[in-house]
Design an enzyme around this catalytic site. Structure first.
Site, short mmCIF file in Angstrom:
data_model
loop_
_atom_site.label_atom_id
_atom_site.label_comp_id
_atom_site.label_asym_id
_atom_site.label_seq_id
_atom_site.Cartn_x
_atom_site.Cartn_y
_atom_site.Cartn_z
N CYS A 419 0.79 -1.22 0.00
CA CYS A 419 0.00 0.00 0.00
C CYS A 419 0.83 1.28 0.00
O CYS A 419 0.55 2.20 -0.76
CB CYS A 419 -0.98 -0.01 1.16
SG CYS A 419 -0.19 -0.29 2.74
N HIS A 465 -2.79 0.37 6.67
CA HIS A 465 -2.94 0.72 5.26
C HIS A 465 -2.52 2.16 5.04
O HIS A 465 -2.41 2.94 5.98
CB HIS A 465 -4.42 0.51 4.86
CG HIS A 465 -4.64 0.50 3.39
ND1 HIS A 465 -3.93 -0.30 2.53
CD2 HIS A 465 -5.53 1.19 2.60
CE1 HIS A 465 -4.35 -0.11 1.30
NE2 HIS A 465 -5.32 0.80 1.31
N ASP A 481 -7.59 5.35 -3.50
CA ASP A 481 -6.75 4.27 -2.99
C ASP A 481 -6.17 3.49 -4.16
O ASP A 481 -6.86 2.66 -4.76
CB ASP A 481 -7.57 3.35 -2.08
CG ASP A 481 -6.69 2.32 -1.40
OD1 ASP A 481 -5.47 2.31 -1.69
OD2 ASP A 481 -7.21 1.53 -0.59
#
Lengths: 685, 333
Positions: A419, A465, A481
């Site tokens: 991430c 994350h 994202d």
């Protein structure tokens, strides 16, 4: 003195204390230095040798003083980096070990026991889980047992244990009552905290570095929802906003920190504009020794206590005034649509567009080309995102290390990462293209558990994350994202599913229950444990002032001073009653049984009439004497009494058959005869 | 200070009057946190501060639990202490310079179930001035392993009626957080006899004779001269005492008993008009003589000027003489 020390070495309490010290200090192995643990072991060996008569002499005072000085120096040397709290704990363990080596008098034992109690208390700072709590309870019992052994060395251990257990059982309800009603105070002063105890999210991320965070199955926090629960793809728990990028590392911007301090001093805080629907929930955060709190965007503290204790920053972060040294509960209300309507200041613009002057040339070139191609912001963003979807990017927890120009390497060479790689690359690219962007770290997802009334989400460390927020004049702040583009499973199903093929999920801890999700009964056990842990955190660790007041309200209805004082009185009464209850066995023990009592009363009555019983006279003899000296009216009831008395006392109870009277009936008859006797004697006067 | 002491002692006399037997109960038990109890409370405060500052509920729970334990311990130690029943036994005769062994019977007629536990500490409650003179050690008794009676030592320094101080009995059972104690007084008429100093035995023939005509010690005082009566023969008696005539008459072995002559009955006398130092010495010497003569079962009288004890023999007589010597110059009431 010598006698005392000899007596003490024979005592089993010392060996119990030794066991206790070993167990407690090894339960703190994470914070206690290894060489101190070694000294503890040495002390234990010395005590054991003396107890089992392998060795006769304690080390001399001089040796011990030397050892004490050396270890004090050692502690100063290695304790500099530990911080005050852990330093103190180390010192305490060390002092206990040294004391144990030279216990000579009763005073030493007392000091040792008090220190160990304190050490158990300190243990609760570091470990608060159910298992550890039970362990420390057992340690408390053991310590009390050693104390009891010290004061009555010749009682068998089993009955000692029984006694200590009874005492503890008696004390427990009173202790719990005190816990429930004594006021929960806010911290009295700033307590020492140490940097090394911080866990959870880091305050800076360097995507080229090693992935470490996602490998822990420890709990990060739990959220209890009152109404609807957001679906997995909506669960972006914000924690830290990072706006400062130097080409490798994202950090919290120093200017933001400065600004926050100013606001704190001026007692101002950011007031977000709140629109749309909202979720109400309560978060129980595990101790992180940091100030960051978690909330779905855009979160505002809900309820009086939470509003006082939580600071809302301009980047929509929730920050606790106190570091989270133990579990912390707070109430939040989140407005998922409110992110877009927040104000955007000149400062925000400036911070979120700044890029380092050099480095990552390939990316710069690529963005320049894209920007000339797409003048419209929206199209430009789509083009950048298309790079992630069209190329074969891989989501992995084991990316190659990228030290120089990490974003170039990631975007065009390796194309594999997790991430923070994606977030970092995207935010940097967008900033180059003139679009304000920043990285937000926190947690994504979580495990939902629902029962009849409540549903709660457990978020673990492996749910950590990072994602990107961009700002556009027409749509305001917007969450993007990039990980979701590459690995939709990560967002919708969680890390476990996403990593199923690679097998890197929790690969460092092969026996973690969280890995065993496929084995049904193991998974059930895991969920049951999680459930127990949730209730433990919620009701015991999380019990705070609010809960207390709610409790009082449910008892009293309204919290008026009168009613409060009534409650205080009630509690005192309950405690007194409890103590009286514990006292009853003793009271009964001291009371004569009924048979004896009635007979003694009768004799007392006759004594007032100058009966003068001789020492050698048995009951039957006495009855005969009464028969001779007094009238029939007096002699008859006394004879009855005597008969019953003799029967109850001397006749064994085994031979009573059905036709005979039982004890209760006998007592009744005795009472009757006594009353008769009393009446007759009164009539004589 | 003195007044306060007097007040407390008066109060104690009223509260716990002297008795032969004491059953401990709320009237005579005192209870207060011990030093360790104080330390324990300090620990609770410390845990409270730490628990509050770290907002750690488990630490607070521990603190309150310990506090509750402290409270429960109060009852537990009282209950244990209230099971004690003490009564005083008979003590052997004691002379100045010896230790009095005061026997105390602990729960002698109570079944095992209601026995107290733990260690008991016996100590004499001495005033400041007494403390410098009398050295008494604390007696520790573990109630779980002991034999009745418990014997307490008390050094006797002066002759006469012994005024035994109160006995302080204390216990820290079960966890040492509280000290239960009581100051018990026992009814006792213990007379400390003077210290015997060996000397020659001087018996004067006449109670009030001025001259010191003494009979030599060591002369055979159980005389052969006058026949007094007959008695059943006991093995070991000289054969020439056997009344053979009676044997011949078929009345069995009987031996003749003789008594010493009247004028050989001696008097132990205390020389009057003497300085104090010599008086004590003389009393001590007389004591020795009384003991010696009693051992030899000789009849003797004692003349102390204001007290006169007629010649006699036997245990009671010896006791009377020794008591008179111990109490001199007061005559026995």
């Amino acid at each position: 003195m010598k006698q005392v020390s000899q007596a003490l070495t024979k005592n089993s309490s010392l060996i119990l204390i030794t066991i206790e010290l070993i167990l407690v200090s090894f339960s703190l192995f994470e914070s206690v230095l290894t060489w101190i643990l070694l000294i503890v072991a040495c002390a234990a060996v010395i005590r054991g040798a003396i107890h089992f008569n392998f060795h006769k002499h304690l080390p001399s005072i001089r040796t011990l003083n030397l050892l004490a000085i050396l270890s004090a120096l050692g502690l100063i040397y290695s304790g500099m980096s530990l911080g005050l709290l852990i330093g103190m704990v180390n010192l305490l363990v060390l002092a206990c070990a040294l004391k144990l080596m030279q216990v000579r008098t009763q005073k030493d034992i007392y000091q040792l026991i008090i220190s160990l109690f304190f050490l158990i208390g300190c243990g609760f700072i570091f470990n608060q889980s159910i298992v550890y709590s039970l362990f420390y309870c057992a340690m408390c019992l053991l310590l009390l047992l050693s104390l009891a052994c010290h004061h009555a060395p010749n009682i068998r251990l089993k009955s000692q244990f029984k006694r200590v257990f009874t005492l503890s059982l008696q004390a427990a309800p009173i202790g719990i009552l005190l816990f429930l009603v004594l006021p929960q105070l806010p911290p009295l002063w700033q307590t020492p905290k140490s940097k090394s105890m911080e866990t959870g999210l880091a305050e800076q991320i360097t995507p080229g570095d090693i992935a470490s965070l996602s490998q822990s199955s420890e709990l990060a926090f739990r959220a209890t929802f009152i109404g609807t629960v957001p679906v997995s793809s909506e669960r972006y728990w914000r924690a830290i906003v990072m706006e400062d990028f130097d080409g490798k590392t994202w950090k919290i911007h120093p200017y933001r920190k400065q600004l926050r301090n100013q606001q704190l001093r001026a007692n101002q805080e950011f007031q977000p504009k709140l629109t749309g629907t909202y979720w109400d929930y309560q978060v129980i955060a595990e101790p992180t020794h940091q100030n960051w709190l978690f909330g779905l965007d855009l979160a505002t503290p809900n309820g009086n206590a939470s509003q006082v204790e939580i600071f809302q920053s301009n980047e929509f972060q929730l920050i606790s005034h106190q570091k989270l040294v133990s579990q912390y509960q707070y109430k939040v209300r989140s407005y998922p649509q409110a992110l877009s309507t927040q104000p955007f200041s000149q400062l925000d613009q400036q911070l979120n567009l700044s890029v380092p002057k050099n480095g990552n040339p390939l990316t710069r070139q690529w963005i320049n080309e894209l920007r000339t191609q797409y003048a419209d912001n929206q199209e430009f963003i789509q083009a950048v995102l298309a790079h992630f979807t069209t190329n074969s990017f891989i989501y992995t927890l084991k990316p190659a290390l990228m030290y120089s120009d990490p974003i170039d390497k990631f975007l065009f060479e390796n194309q594999a990462g997790f991430c923070s790689h994606y977030a970092s690359a995207l935010a940097f690219s967008l900033r180059l293209g003139g679009i304000p962007a920043r990285i937000v770290t926190g947690y994504q997802g979580g495990e939902l558990a629902t029962d009849a009334q409540t549903s709660y989400i457990s978020v673990y460390q492996y749910d950590a994350h990072a994602w990107v927020e961009i700002w556009q004049p027409n749509s305001g702040w917007l969450r993007i994202d990039p990980t979701a583009l590459v690995s939709p499973d990560r967002i919708n199903l969680g890390l476990r599913e996403a990593m199923a093929e690679e097998g890197s999920f929790l690969s460092d801890s092969p026996f973690a229950l969280a890995r065993m999700i496929d084995v049904a009964w193991l998974n059930n056990i895991r969920l049951l444990l999680a459930d127990m842990d949730y209730n433990w955190s919620r009701w015991i660790l999380g019990f705070n002032k609010q809960h207390q007041q709610e409790l009082f309200k449910s008892i009293l209805g309204k919290l008026t001073p009168d009613r409060m004082s009534l409650l205080g009185l009630g509690i005192t009464t309950i405690i007194t009653l409890l103590l009286t209850l514990f006292f009853i066995p003793h009271w009964l023990e001291n009371r004569l049984d009924k048979t004896q009592r009635y007979y003694q009363q009768a004799i007392k009555l006759l004594n007032n009439k100058q009966l003068g019983r001789k020492n050698w006279q048995g009951p039957i003899e006495l009855a005969n004497q009464v028969n001779q000296r007094y009238s029939v009216e007096i002699a008859e009831p006394f004879a009855t009494l005597t008969k019953l008395y003799v029967r109850l006392v001397y006749q064994s109870s085994n031979i009573t058959t059905q036709g005979q009277l039982n004890d209760k009936q006998c007592h009744k008859m005795m009472r009757k005869a006594l009353a008769q006797l009393k009446a007759e004697l009164a009539r004589l006067n | 200070m003195k007044l306060l002491k007097k007040l407390t002692s008066n109060w104690l006399n009223k509260r716990i009057p002297a008795a032969q037997k004491h059953k401990l109960n709320h009237k005579n038990i005192f209870i207060f946190p011990s030093k360790f109890g104080g330390l324990f409370l300090a620990l609770c405060v410390l845990l409270f501060l730490l628990g509050t500052n770290y907002q750690n509920n488990l630490m607070l729970l521990l603190c309150y639990f310990l506090l509750a334990l402290f409270l429960v311990n109060l009852l537990a130690s009282y209950i244990n202490f209230a099971r004690i029943e003490l009564h005083q036994g008979k003590s052997a005769q004691v002379f100045v310079g010896d230790n009095l062994h005061l026997p105390l019977w602990l729960n002698s007629d109570v079944d095992n179930k209601h026995m107290p536990d733990g260690e008991l500490y016996f100590k004499f409650k001495l005033d400041k001035q007494n403390k410098s003179q009398i050295k008494t050690a604390m007696t520790k008794v573990d109630v779980n392993v002991y034999t009745n009676p418990i014997s307490l030592n008390y050094p006797c320094t002066n002759r006469g009626a012994l005024s035994l101080p109160r006995i302080t009995l204390s216990s820290y059972f079960p966890l040492g957080l509280f000290r239960c104690w009581t100051h018990l007084a026992f009814n006792n008429q213990i007379i400390v006899y003077p210290e015997p100093i060996p000397c020659k035995i001087h018996l004067s023939s006449h109670p009030h004779s001025v001259e010191d005509s003494s009979v030599q010690a060591g002369t055979e005082l159980t005389g052969h001269d006058d026949f007094s009566h007959l008695k059943a023969y006991q093995a070991g008696e000289p054969l020439h005492h056997v009344a053979w005539k009676q044997v011949a008459k078929g009345r069995g072995m009987v031996s003749k008993q003789f008594s010493s002559v009247e004028n050989q009955i001696g008097w132990l006398k205390l020389a009057t008009n003497q300085s104090n130092e010599n008086l004590e010495l003389d009393i001590s010497k007389l004591t020795f003589q009384v003991i010696e003569l009693s051992r030899e079962q000789q009849k003797f009288g004692l003349d102390l000027g204001n007290t006169c004890i007629a010649p006699d023999v036997g245990h009671a007589h010896t006791q009377a003489c020794l008591t008179a010597l111990a109490l001199f110059p007061q005559s026995k009431a």
